[in-house]
Every structure is written in structure tokens, then in C-alpha cells.
Design a protein around this motif. Structure first.
Motif, PDB file in Angstrom:
ATOM      1  N   VAL A  55      -6.855  13.708   0.723  1.00  0.00           N
ATOM      2  CA  VAL A  55      -7.644  12.584   0.293  1.00  0.00           C
ATOM      3  C   VAL A  55      -6.997  11.158   0.195  1.00  0.00           C
ATOM      4  CG1 VAL A  55      -8.752  14.097  -1.731  1.00  0.00           C
ATOM      5  CG2 VAL A  55      -6.394  13.180  -2.219  1.00  0.00           C
ATOM      6  N   GLY A  56      -5.556  11.200   0.932  1.00  0.00           N
ATOM      7  CA  GLY A  56      -5.201   9.921   1.012  1.00  0.00           C
ATOM      8  C   GLY A  56      -3.813   9.945   2.039  1.00  0.00           C
ATOM      9  N   THR A  57      -3.799   8.913   2.765  1.00  0.00           N
ATOM     10  CA  THR A  57      -2.576   9.133   3.792  1.00  0.00           C
ATOM     11  C   THR A  57      -1.592   7.681   3.370  1.00  0.00           C
ATOM     12  OG1 THR A  57      -3.772  10.191   5.295  1.00  0.00           O
ATOM     13  CG2 THR A  57      -2.219   9.140   6.217  1.00  0.00           C
ATOM     14  N   THR A 116       0.835  -1.214  -0.066  1.00  0.00           N
ATOM     15  CA  THR A 116      -0.099  -0.168   0.057  1.00  0.00           C
ATOM     16  C   THR A 116       0.814   1.257  -0.045  1.00  0.00           C
ATOM     17  OG1 THR A 116      -1.913  -1.364   1.123  1.00  0.00           O
ATOM     18  CG2 THR A 116      -1.564   1.293   1.350  1.00  0.00           C
ATOM     19  N   LEU A 117       0.541   2.070  -1.065  1.00  0.00           N
ATOM     20  CA  LEU A 117       1.175   3.476  -1.250  1.00  0.00           C
ATOM     21  C   LEU A 117       0.579   4.637  -0.464  1.00  0.00           C
ATOM     22  CD1 LEU A 117       2.346   3.268  -4.882  1.00  0.00           C
ATOM     23  CD2 LEU A 117       3.794   2.942  -2.800  1.00  0.00           C
ATOM     24  N   LEU A 118      -0.843   4.264  -0.489  1.00  0.00           N
ATOM     25  CA  LEU A 118      -1.932   5.314   0.006  1.00  0.00           C
ATOM     26  C   LEU A 118      -3.273   4.866   0.519  1.00  0.00           C
ATOM     27  CD1 LEU A 118      -2.129   8.945  -0.769  1.00  0.00           C
ATOM     28  CD2 LEU A 118      -3.873   7.643  -1.731  1.00  0.00           C
ATOM     29  N   ARG A 119      -3.836   5.449   1.391  1.00  0.00           N
ATOM     30  CA  ARG A 119      -5.304   4.733   1.704  1.00  0.00           C
ATOM     31  C   ARG A 119      -6.103   5.839   1.900  1.00  0.00           C
ATOM     32  NH1 ARG A 119      -8.805   3.112   5.425  1.00  0.00           N
ATOM     33  NH2 ARG A 119      -9.550   0.862   5.370  1.00  0.00           N
ATOM     34  N   SER A 120      -7.393   5.797   1.393  1.00  0.00           N
ATOM     35  CA  SER A 120      -8.395   7.051   1.658  1.00  0.00           C
ATOM     36  C   SER A 120      -8.812   6.916   2.931  1.00  0.00           C
ATOM     37  CB  SER A 120      -9.152   6.733   0.546  1.00  0.00           C
ATOM     38  OG  SER A 120     -10.214   5.659   0.931  1.00  0.00           O
ATOM     39  N   GLU A 121      -9.647   7.909   3.130  1.00  0.00           N
ATOM     40  CA  GLU A 121     -10.587   7.995   4.423  1.00  0.00           C
ATOM     41  C   GLU A 121     -11.682   7.029   3.875  1.00  0.00           C
ATOM     42  OE1 GLU A 121     -12.787  11.884   4.579  1.00  0.00           O
ATOM     43  OE2 GLU A 121     -12.925  11.976   2.436  1.00  0.00           O
ATOM     44  N   THR A 122     -12.695   6.905   4.909  1.00  0.00           N
ATOM     45  CA  THR A 122     -13.913   6.132   4.613  1.00  0.00           C
ATOM     46  C   THR A 122     -15.090   7.128   4.150  1.00  0.00           C
ATOM     47  OG1 THR A 122     -13.354   4.722   6.424  1.00  0.00           O
ATOM     48  CG2 THR A 122     -15.564   4.627   5.690  1.00  0.00           C
ATOM     49  N   TYR A 123     -15.606   6.558   3.111  1.00  0.00           N
ATOM     50  CA  TYR A 123     -16.707   6.936   2.506  1.00  0.00           C
ATOM     51  C   TYR A 123     -17.937   6.388   2.896  1.00  0.00           C
ATOM     52  CZ  TYR A 123     -13.065   9.623  -0.016  1.00  0.00           C
ATOM     53  OH  TYR A 123     -11.800  10.346  -0.628  1.00  0.00           O
ATOM     54  N   GLU A 124     -19.093   7.081   2.795  1.00  0.00           N
ATOM     55  CA  GLU A 124     -20.416   6.761   3.089  1.00  0.00           C
ATOM     56  C   GLU A 124     -21.174   6.033   2.004  1.00  0.00           C
ATOM     57  OE1 GLU A 124     -23.048   8.570   5.718  1.00  0.00           O
ATOM     58  OE2 GLU A 124     -21.511   9.361   6.951  1.00  0.00           O
ATOM     59  N   SER A 125     -20.965   6.615   0.840  1.00  0.00           N
ATOM     60  CA  SER A 125     -21.469   6.082  -0.640  1.00  0.00           C
ATOM     61  C   SER A 125     -20.362   5.887  -1.458  1.00  0.00           C
ATOM     62  CB  SER A 125     -22.252   7.002  -1.316  1.00  0.00           C
ATOM     63  OG  SER A 125     -21.615   8.131  -1.736  1.00  0.00           O
ATOM     64  N   LYS A 126     -20.627   4.678  -2.438  1.00  0.00           N
ATOM     65  CA  LYS A 126     -19.603   4.641  -3.519  1.00  0.00           C
ATOM     66  C   LYS A 126     -19.410   5.583  -4.541  1.00  0.00           C
ATOM     67  CE  LYS A 126     -19.013   0.877  -6.916  1.00  0.00           C
ATOM     68  NZ  LYS A 126     -19.428  -0.572  -7.438  1.00  0.00           N
ATOM     69  N   PRO A 127     -20.362   6.726  -4.821  1.00  0.00           N
ATOM     70  CA  PRO A 127     -19.994   7.634  -5.731  1.00  0.00           C
ATOM     71  C   PRO A 127     -18.796   8.763  -4.908  1.00  0.00           C
ATOM     72  CG  PRO A 127     -22.492   7.378  -5.921  1.00  0.00           C
ATOM     73  CD  PRO A 127     -21.764   6.318  -4.604  1.00  0.00           C
ATOM     74  N   SER A 128     -19.391   8.882  -3.760  1.00  0.00           N
ATOM     75  CA  SER A 128     -18.162   9.717  -3.248  1.00  0.00           C
ATOM     76  C   SER A 128     -16.608   9.042  -3.132  1.00  0.00           C
ATOM     77  CB  SER A 128     -18.571   9.774  -1.519  1.00  0.00           C
ATOM     78  OG  SER A 128     -19.616  10.522  -1.351  1.00  0.00           O
ATOM     79  N   ALA A 129     -16.581   7.714  -3.040  1.00  0.00           N
ATOM     80  CA  ALA A 129     -15.545   7.071  -2.864  1.00  0.00           C
ATOM     81  C   ALA A 129     -14.906   7.087  -4.318  1.00  0.00           C
ATOM     82  CB  ALA A 129     -15.603   5.563  -2.662  1.00  0.00           C
ATOM     83  N   GLU A 130     -15.694   7.160  -5.515  1.00  0.00           N
ATOM     84  CA  GLU A 130     -15.124   7.211  -6.959  1.00  0.00           C
ATOM     85  C   GLU A 130     -14.733   8.800  -7.098  1.00  0.00           C
ATOM     86  OE1 GLU A 130     -18.065   3.644  -8.824  1.00  0.00           O
ATOM     87  OE2 GLU A 130     -18.662   6.074  -8.644  1.00  0.00           O
ATOM     88  N   ASN A 131     -15.115   9.618  -6.565  1.00  0.00           N
ATOM     89  CA  ASN A 131     -14.917  11.011  -6.526  1.00  0.00           C
ATOM     90  C   ASN A 131     -13.497  11.079  -5.766  1.00  0.00           C
ATOM     91  OD1 ASN A 131     -16.899  11.988  -8.031  1.00  0.00           O
ATOM     92  ND2 ASN A 131     -18.099  12.643  -6.115  1.00  0.00           N
ATOM     93  N   GLY A 132     -13.379  10.482  -4.855  1.00  0.00           N
ATOM     94  CA  GLY A 132     -12.091  10.322  -3.880  1.00  0.00           C
ATOM     95  C   GLY A 132     -10.720   9.679  -4.895  1.00  0.00           C
ATOM     96  N   ILE A 133     -11.146   8.723  -5.787  1.00  0.00           N
ATOM     97  CA  ILE A 133     -10.368   7.924  -6.529  1.00  0.00           C
ATOM     98  C   ILE A 133      -9.886   9.251  -7.632  1.00  0.00           C
ATOM     99  CG2 ILE A 133     -10.005   6.322  -8.341  1.00  0.00           C
ATOM    100  CD1 ILE A 133     -11.827   4.763  -6.485  1.00  0.00           C
ATOM    101  N   ALA A 134     -11.051   9.670  -8.249  1.00  0.00           N
ATOM    102  CA  ALA A 134     -10.401  10.718  -9.285  1.00  0.00           C
ATOM    103  C   ALA A 134      -9.621  11.759  -8.682  1.00  0.00           C
ATOM    104  CB  ALA A 134     -11.958  11.286  -9.797  1.00  0.00           C
TER     105      ALA A 134
END
Length: 105
Positions: free
Chosen positions: A72-74, A20-38
Motif C-alpha cells: 500500500v506504500g513504498t 516524503t516518508l511513503l508513496r502510494s501506487e497509482t490508482y485509477e479512481s479517487k475512491p480507490s486512492a481514498e481506500n489506500g489512504i485508509a
């Protein structure tokens, strides 16, 4: 992208070795996680969006921030700053083109 037992989503950016190089926060919805990836893909191109940090115990890590200064990532913790910097360079060089594997189903 993964979904936890509470129905929340998160993602990790993996290196060539599978670590793992980077991990995101936790998102409540899949679209929010997809926005985080973008956001990771976009902001990883900008060196000024990376914070080089040291934890109170001396371990090194970094945060990647969006234009609005939200994290957006740590990264994971590294024993040495050189390892942190190598991981940061890998994110900077490869995140934009990284494939997305959706394992949230």
C-alpha cells in the motif's frame, strides 16, 4: 492526494520536515486512492506489516503491506538503513493521525 495528467490518483505521506516518508501506487479512481489512504492509516499501526528492504545498489527502503499482502506504500530510497528505519518509525507513529490534503481537483 494528487491527480496526474492521465486522471489517475496517488498520495504521499509527508514527515514533519515536509519530506516524503511513503508513496502510494497509482490508482485509477479517487475512491480507490481514498481506500489506500485508509489502509495506510490502519496498517501502519502494525509493525509486522512493514518490510525492511535493501535495493541491489545497497540503498535501504521499506514497503507497507495490507493484510492481504498487497503493497500500500513504498518509501523513498535511503543511503543508510538507519535513515530508513527512522522514516519507518515516523510512519508507524504518525500515519494514523496524519491529515489528508486533497489536491486532486
Amino acid at each position: 492526494m494528487l491527480k496526474n495528467d492521465k486522471g489517475h490518483f496517488h498520495f504521499s505521506l509527508k514527515g514533519a520536515d515536509g519530506g516524503t516518508l511513503l508513496r502510494s501506487e497509482t490508482y485509477e479512481s479517487k475512491p480507490s486512492a481514498e481506500n489506500g489512504i485508509a489502509s495506510v492509516k490502519k496498517n501502519s499501526l502494525l509493525a509486522e506489516r512493514f518490510e525492511h528492504l535493501t535495493a541491489s545498489d545497497g540503498r535501504a527502503y521499506f514497503n507497507l503491506k495490507a493484510g492481504n499482502h498487497q503493497i500500500v506504500g513504498t518509501s523513498p530510497m535511503f543511503a543508510k538503513a538507519g535513515a530508513r528505519d527512522a522514516a519507518l518509525a515516523a510512519v508507524h507513529a504518525h500515519a494514523e493521525q496524519a491529515p489528508v490534503h486533497d489536491r486532486s481537483a
